[in-house]
Design a protein around this motif. Structure first.
Motif, PDB file in Angstrom:
ATOM      1  N   GLY A 143       8.928 -50.540 -32.303  1.00  0.00           N
ATOM      2  CA  GLY A 143       8.668 -51.974 -32.383  1.00  0.00           C
ATOM      3  C   GLY A 143       9.819 -52.837 -31.925  1.00  0.00           C
ATOM      4  N   ARG A 144      10.768 -52.273 -31.183  1.00  0.00           N
ATOM      5  CA  ARG A 144      11.897 -53.048 -30.657  1.00  0.00           C
ATOM      6  C   ARG A 144      11.516 -53.651 -29.304  1.00  0.00           C
ATOM      7  N   PRO A 145      12.101 -54.794 -28.931  1.00  0.00           N
ATOM      8  CA  PRO A 145      11.876 -55.340 -27.583  1.00  0.00           C
ATOM      9  C   PRO A 145      12.415 -54.393 -26.518  1.00  0.00           C
ATOM     10  N   VAL A 155       3.543 -44.748 -25.883  1.00  0.00           N
ATOM     11  CA  VAL A 155       4.360 -45.016 -24.701  1.00  0.00           C
ATOM     12  C   VAL A 155       3.890 -44.127 -23.550  1.00  0.00           C
ATOM     13  N   VAL A 156       3.794 -44.717 -22.359  1.00  0.00           N
ATOM     14  CA  VAL A 156       3.436 -43.966 -21.162  1.00  0.00           C
ATOM     15  C   VAL A 156       4.595 -44.037 -20.173  1.00  0.00           C
ATOM     16  N   ILE A 157       5.072 -42.877 -19.751  1.00  0.00           N
ATOM     17  CA  ILE A 157       6.152 -42.796 -18.762  1.00  0.00           C
ATOM     18  C   ILE A 157       5.594 -42.164 -17.495  1.00  0.00           C
ATOM     19  N   ARG A 158       5.589 -42.920 -16.400  1.00  0.00           N
ATOM     20  CA  ARG A 158       5.091 -42.427 -15.120  1.00  0.00           C
ATOM     21  C   ARG A 158       6.283 -42.059 -14.242  1.00  0.00           C
ATOM     22  N   CYS A 159       6.337 -40.811 -13.829  1.00  0.00           N
ATOM     23  CA  CYS A 159       7.430 -40.318 -12.989  1.00  0.00           C
ATOM     24  C   CYS A 159       6.876 -39.932 -11.620  1.00  0.00           C
ATOM     25  N   ILE A 160       7.399 -40.561 -10.580  1.00  0.00           N
ATOM     26  CA  ILE A 160       6.974 -40.282  -9.213  1.00  0.00           C
ATOM     27  C   ILE A 160       8.212 -39.929  -8.407  1.00  0.00           C
ATOM     28  N   THR A 161       8.190 -38.767  -7.775  1.00  0.00           N
ATOM     29  CA  THR A 161       9.343 -38.349  -6.998  1.00  0.00           C
ATOM     30  C   THR A 161       8.915 -37.715  -5.686  1.00  0.00           C
ATOM     31  N   ILE A 162       9.614 -38.044  -4.622  1.00  0.00           N
ATOM     32  CA  ILE A 162       9.376 -37.489  -3.288  1.00  0.00           C
ATOM     33  C   ILE A 162      10.691 -36.896  -2.788  1.00  0.00           C
ATOM     34  N   PHE A 178      11.761 -47.441 -29.239  1.00  0.00           N
ATOM     35  CA  PHE A 178      10.489 -47.511 -28.535  1.00  0.00           C
ATOM     36  C   PHE A 178       9.813 -48.859 -28.798  1.00  0.00           C
ATOM     37  N   GLU A 179       9.319 -49.475 -27.722  1.00  0.00           N
ATOM     38  CA  GLU A 179       8.652 -50.767 -27.875  1.00  0.00           C
ATOM     39  C   GLU A 179       7.362 -50.633 -28.666  1.00  0.00           C
ATOM     40  N   GLY A 214      21.241 -42.915 -24.091  1.00  0.00           N
ATOM     41  CA  GLY A 214      21.938 -43.600 -25.186  1.00  0.00           C
ATOM     42  C   GLY A 214      21.003 -44.487 -25.980  1.00  0.00           C
ATOM     43  N   ASN A 215      21.557 -45.575 -26.516  1.00  0.00           N
ATOM     44  CA  ASN A 215      20.804 -46.483 -27.380  1.00  0.00           C
ATOM     45  C   ASN A 215      20.106 -47.553 -26.548  1.00  0.00           C
ATOM     46  N   TRP A 216      18.948 -47.228 -26.006  1.00  0.00           N
ATOM     47  CA  TRP A 216      18.168 -48.170 -25.227  1.00  0.00           C
ATOM     48  C   TRP A 216      16.745 -48.176 -25.760  1.00  0.00           C
ATOM     49  N   THR A 217      15.929 -49.145 -25.336  1.00  0.00           N
ATOM     50  CA  THR A 217      14.551 -49.241 -25.803  1.00  0.00           C
ATOM     51  C   THR A 217      13.606 -49.109 -24.627  1.00  0.00           C
ATOM     52  N   VAL A 218      12.782 -48.064 -24.662  1.00  0.00           N
ATOM     53  CA  VAL A 218      11.849 -47.811 -23.572  1.00  0.00           C
ATOM     54  C   VAL A 218      10.594 -48.658 -23.762  1.00  0.00           C
TER      55      VAL A 218
END
Length: 233
Positions: free
Chosen positions: A80-82, A130-137, A125-126, A99-103
């Motif tokens: 529930g963090r921004p 949570v959905v994390i989309r990873c795209i790599t080429i 976590f906001e 580290g201490n960040w909010t996804v």
């Protein structure tokens, strides 16, 4: 992040105050002071004063509750963090979120001819979902998660790989957020690894040995894991 001369001097002042108050023995003070002036990054400086109060700061009485930070917090405190980040991009280079960040509840990472690191072990976590989309080429993205996080991996790899491996055993906590990792890897790779941080592994060892300072593990994350033993790496 590279450390400046002023930052090294502030750490040195904290060490001088600590030895004057009897918090450090002279031998340890000399070792830490030498490491301070040879440190090049914040990551090298921070452990030198992690267990010391800042000069002039008020110190809580012995036995008072200790404020938890990072992975010491209960999952309910980390939700529930921004959001501080909702995406990352690398082209002929790299990115890092650790580290201490909010996804953010929706996070998109892209790497082409480069690489990136997403570390959720100390993150907030906001949202609970949570959905994390990873795209790599022709690149790579490494996602590191704590063993107690509820993680679902659904990605596609073409001439590459998209998958997970569990290094540290753990039981997903019912209070933890649910993270869905999706995406696409073309001639590259996206890897998801379940791994505890060094600080968390040390707290587990301390708890097993009954050392002081392990009280922060008396929450829902500490139960049910100690029988498995800490990771030896």
């Amino acid at each position: 992040m590279r450390a400046s001369d002023a930052e090294r001097e502030r750490v040195a002042e904290t060490l001088r105050e600590a030895v004057a108050e009897g918090r450090l023995e002279m031998a340890e003070f000399e070792q830490r002071l030498e490491a301070t002036y040879t440190a090049r990054t914040h990551g090298e400086l921070e452990p030198l004063v992690r267990d010391l109060p800042a000069p002039g700061a008020a110190v809580a009485p012995v036995g008072a509750p200790v404020a938890r930070t990072g992975s010491q917090k209960r999952w309910t405190e980390r939700i529930g963090r921004p959001a501080t980040s909702s995406g990352a991009f690398a082209f002929w280079g790299g990115f890092g979120r650790r580290g201490n960040w909010t996804v953010g509840r929706k996070f998109t990472a892209f790497a082409m001819w480069g690489g990136g690191e997403i570390d959720l072990r100390e993150a907030n976590f906001e949202d609970r979902e949570v959905v994390i989309r990873c795209i790599t080429i022709m690149g790579g993205i490494q996602v590191t998660v704590p063993p107690e996080l509820n993680v679902e991996v659904r990605g596609i790899g073409v001439m590459g790989g998209f998958g997970e491996r569990a290094k540290d055993e753990g039981i997903p906590s019912p209070d933890a957020p649910r993270v869905r990792i999706t995406g696409f890897a073309l001639m590259g790779g996206v890897g998801v690894e379940h791994k505890r941080s060094k600080a968390e592994r040390q707290r587990l060892r301390d708890a097993e040995l009954g050392r002081p300072g392990s009280g922060a593990l008396g929450d829902e994350r500490g139960r049910g894991r100690l029988e498995k033993g800490p990771d030896a790496s």
